[in-house]
Design a protein around this motif. Structure first.
Motif, PDB file in Angstrom:
ATOM      1  N   GLY A 190       0.796  -1.216   0.000  1.00 60.42           N
ATOM      2  CA  GLY A 190       0.000   0.000   0.000  1.00 60.42           C
ATOM      3  C   GLY A 190       0.830   1.268   0.000  1.00 60.42           C
ATOM      4  O   GLY A 190       1.985   1.288   0.417  1.00 60.42           O
ATOM      5  N   SER A 191       0.220   2.337  -0.490  1.00 66.06           N
ATOM      6  CA  SER A 191       0.821   3.683  -0.480  1.00 66.06           C
ATOM      7  C   SER A 191       2.157   3.737  -1.209  1.00 66.06           C
ATOM      8  O   SER A 191       3.168   4.171  -0.664  1.00 66.06           O
ATOM      9  N   ASN A 192       2.135   3.261  -2.441  1.00 69.62           N
ATOM     10  CA  ASN A 192       3.280   3.367  -3.334  1.00 69.62           C
ATOM     11  C   ASN A 192       2.784   3.984  -4.639  1.00 69.62           C
ATOM     12  O   ASN A 192       1.791   4.705  -4.627  1.00 69.62           O
ATOM     13  N   GLU A 193       3.444   3.689  -5.716  1.00 70.45           N
ATOM     14  CA  GLU A 193       3.055   4.226  -7.020  1.00 70.45           C
ATOM     15  C   GLU A 193       2.941   3.112  -8.057  1.00 70.45           C
ATOM     16  O   GLU A 193       3.265   3.305  -9.227  1.00 70.45           O
ATOM     17  N   PHE A 194       2.498   1.927  -7.604  1.00 73.76           N
ATOM     18  CA  PHE A 194       2.325   0.812  -8.528  1.00 73.76           C
ATOM     19  C   PHE A 194       1.203   1.123  -9.511  1.00 73.76           C
ATOM     20  O   PHE A 194       0.205   1.753  -9.147  1.00 73.76           O
ATOM     21  N   VAL A 195       1.365   0.665 -10.750  1.00 68.19           N
ATOM     22  CA  VAL A 195       0.392   0.932 -11.808  1.00 68.19           C
ATOM     23  C   VAL A 195       0.035  -0.364 -12.528  1.00 68.19           C
ATOM     24  O   VAL A 195       0.738  -1.361 -12.422  1.00 68.19           O
ATOM     25  N   GLY A 196      -1.061  -0.302 -13.257  1.00 65.60           N
ATOM     26  CA  GLY A 196      -1.454  -1.430 -14.095  1.00 65.60           C
ATOM     27  C   GLY A 196      -2.374  -2.396 -13.393  1.00 65.60           C
ATOM     28  O   GLY A 196      -2.880  -2.137 -12.300  1.00 65.60           O
ATOM     29  N   ALA A 197      -2.539  -3.529 -14.028  1.00 66.72           N
ATOM     30  CA  ALA A 197      -3.436  -4.561 -13.506  1.00 66.72           C
ATOM     31  C   ALA A 197      -2.770  -5.339 -12.375  1.00 66.72           C
ATOM     32  O   ALA A 197      -1.554  -5.493 -12.343  1.00 66.72           O
ATOM     33  N   ILE A 198      -3.599  -5.817 -11.475  1.00 64.05           N
ATOM     34  CA  ILE A 198      -3.117  -6.711 -10.433  1.00 64.05           C
ATOM     35  C   ILE A 198      -2.840  -8.052 -11.117  1.00 64.05           C
ATOM     36  O   ILE A 198      -3.719  -8.602 -11.772  1.00 64.05           O
ATOM     37  N   PRO A 199      -1.613  -8.572 -11.021  1.00 61.24           N
ATOM     38  CA  PRO A 199      -1.284  -9.783 -11.776  1.00 61.24           C
ATOM     39  C   PRO A 199      -2.096 -10.995 -11.314  1.00 61.24           C
ATOM     40  O   PRO A 199      -2.339 -11.175 -10.123  1.00 61.24           O
ATOM     41  N   SER A 200      -2.488 -11.820 -12.274  1.00 55.53           N
ATOM     42  CA  SER A 200      -3.255 -13.022 -11.939  1.00 55.53           C
ATOM     43  C   SER A 200      -2.453 -13.953 -11.040  1.00 55.53           C
ATOM     44  O   SER A 200      -3.023 -14.718 -10.269  1.00 55.53           O
ATOM     45  N   ALA A 201      -1.136 -13.874 -11.094  1.00 54.63           N
ATOM     46  CA  ALA A 201      -0.282 -14.709 -10.248  1.00 54.63           C
ATOM     47  C   ALA A 201      -0.524 -14.452  -8.759  1.00 54.63           C
ATOM     48  O   ALA A 201      -0.231 -15.301  -7.925  1.00 54.63           O
ATOM     49  N   MET A 202      -1.090 -13.285  -8.426  1.00 53.84           N
ATOM     50  CA  MET A 202      -1.384 -13.008  -7.021  1.00 53.84           C
ATOM     51  C   MET A 202      -2.445 -13.978  -6.493  1.00 53.84           C
ATOM     52  O   MET A 202      -2.513 -14.248  -5.302  1.00 53.84           O
ATOM     53  N   GLY A 203      -3.245 -14.517  -7.393  1.00 49.99           N
ATOM     54  CA  GLY A 203      -4.233 -15.508  -7.004  1.00 49.99           C
ATOM     55  C   GLY A 203      -3.629 -16.838  -6.587  1.00 49.99           C
ATOM     56  O   GLY A 203      -4.318 -17.687  -6.020  1.00 49.99           O
ATOM     57  N   LEU A 204      -2.338 -17.024  -6.831  1.00 48.68           N
ATOM     58  CA  LEU A 204      -1.650 -18.258  -6.435  1.00 48.68           C
ATOM     59  C   LEU A 204      -1.214 -18.233  -4.978  1.00 48.68           C
ATOM     60  O   LEU A 204      -0.740 -19.245  -4.466  1.00 48.68           O
ATOM     61  N   LEU A 205      -1.357 -17.101  -4.340  1.00 47.25           N
ATOM     62  CA  LEU A 205      -0.895 -16.956  -2.954  1.00 47.25           C
ATOM     63  C   LEU A 205      -1.949 -17.509  -1.996  1.00 47.25           C
ATOM     64  O   LEU A 205      -2.656 -16.772  -1.310  1.00 47.25           O
ATOM     65  N   ASP A 206      -2.031 -18.828  -1.935  1.00 53.02           N
ATOM     66  CA  ASP A 206      -3.077 -19.515  -1.173  1.00 53.02           C
ATOM     67  C   ASP A 206      -2.990 -19.305   0.333  1.00 53.02           C
ATOM     68  O   ASP A 206      -3.985 -19.451   1.037  1.00 53.02           O
ATOM     69  N   GLU A 207      -1.814 -18.988   0.855  1.00 50.74           N
ATOM     70  CA  GLU A 207      -1.632 -18.818   2.302  1.00 50.74           C
ATOM     71  C   GLU A 207      -1.930 -17.399   2.769  1.00 50.74           C
ATOM     72  O   GLU A 207      -1.937 -17.116   3.965  1.00 50.74           O
ATOM     73  N   LEU A 208      -2.195 -16.489   1.832  1.00 51.90           N
ATOM     74  CA  LEU A 208      -2.376 -15.077   2.149  1.00 51.90           C
ATOM     75  C   LEU A 208      -3.611 -14.854   3.020  1.00 51.90           C
ATOM     76  O   LEU A 208      -4.704 -15.267   2.666  1.00 51.90           O
ATOM     77  N   ILE A 209      -3.395 -14.202   4.181  1.00 49.92           N
ATOM     78  CA  ILE A 209      -4.522 -13.863   5.059  1.00 49.92           C
ATOM     79  C   ILE A 209      -4.695 -12.350   5.191  1.00 49.92           C
ATOM     80  O   ILE A 209      -5.720 -11.883   5.665  1.00 49.92           O
ATOM     81  N   SER A 210      -3.676 -11.582   4.766  1.00 44.45           N
ATOM     82  CA  SER A 210      -3.762 -10.130   4.839  1.00 44.45           C
ATOM     83  C   SER A 210      -3.101  -9.535   3.597  1.00 44.45           C
ATOM     84  O   SER A 210      -1.951  -9.843   3.294  1.00 44.45           O
ATOM     85  N   LEU A 211      -3.853  -8.671   2.894  1.00 41.39           N
ATOM     86  CA  LEU A 211      -3.358  -8.037   1.676  1.00 41.39           C
ATOM     87  C   LEU A 211      -3.772  -6.574   1.667  1.00 41.39           C
ATOM     88  O   LEU A 211      -4.940  -6.254   1.864  1.00 41.39           O
TER      89      LEU A 211
END
Length: 94
Positions: free
Chosen positions: A59-80
């Motif tokens: 958060g609070s950066n200057e990232f641009v573009g689409a959220i990559p589909s690879a982020m959906g592979l992060l099965d253990e993620l509980i906080s984003l």
């Protein structure tokens, strides 16, 4: 970067530019906090390499573009947090 590193917090600094590719080699990371910096560019599809992540804060950066589909592979993620960037599209589910 050490493959055994489990937590990296570089939040609230004045870091900028693209995230280095070496970051995605730290496959044991559980927590990655890069919030409140000046990182820019797209979030790499290599984010999916960090399969053990439970907490990810970009958060609070200057990232641009689409959220990559690879982020959906992060099965253990509980906080984003990707708020306060210039991202577009939907959150991937897989």
């Amino acid at each position: 970067m050490s493959k055994s590193l489990q937590s990296l917090d570089c939040s609230n600094n004045e870091l900028s530019g693209l995230l280095p590719d070496e970051l995605y080699d730290a496959t044991s990371l559980l927590v990655l906090n890069l919030a409140s910096n000046g990182f820019s560019g797209a979030i790499s599809t290599k984010i999916g390499n960090l399969e053990d992540l439970t907490r990810l804060n970009l958060g609070s950066n200057e990232f641009v573009g689409a959220i990559p589909s690879a982020m959906g592979l992060l099965d253990e993620l509980i906080s984003l947090d990707v708020g306060f960037n210039l991202l577009s599209g939907n959150m991937p589910v897989e």
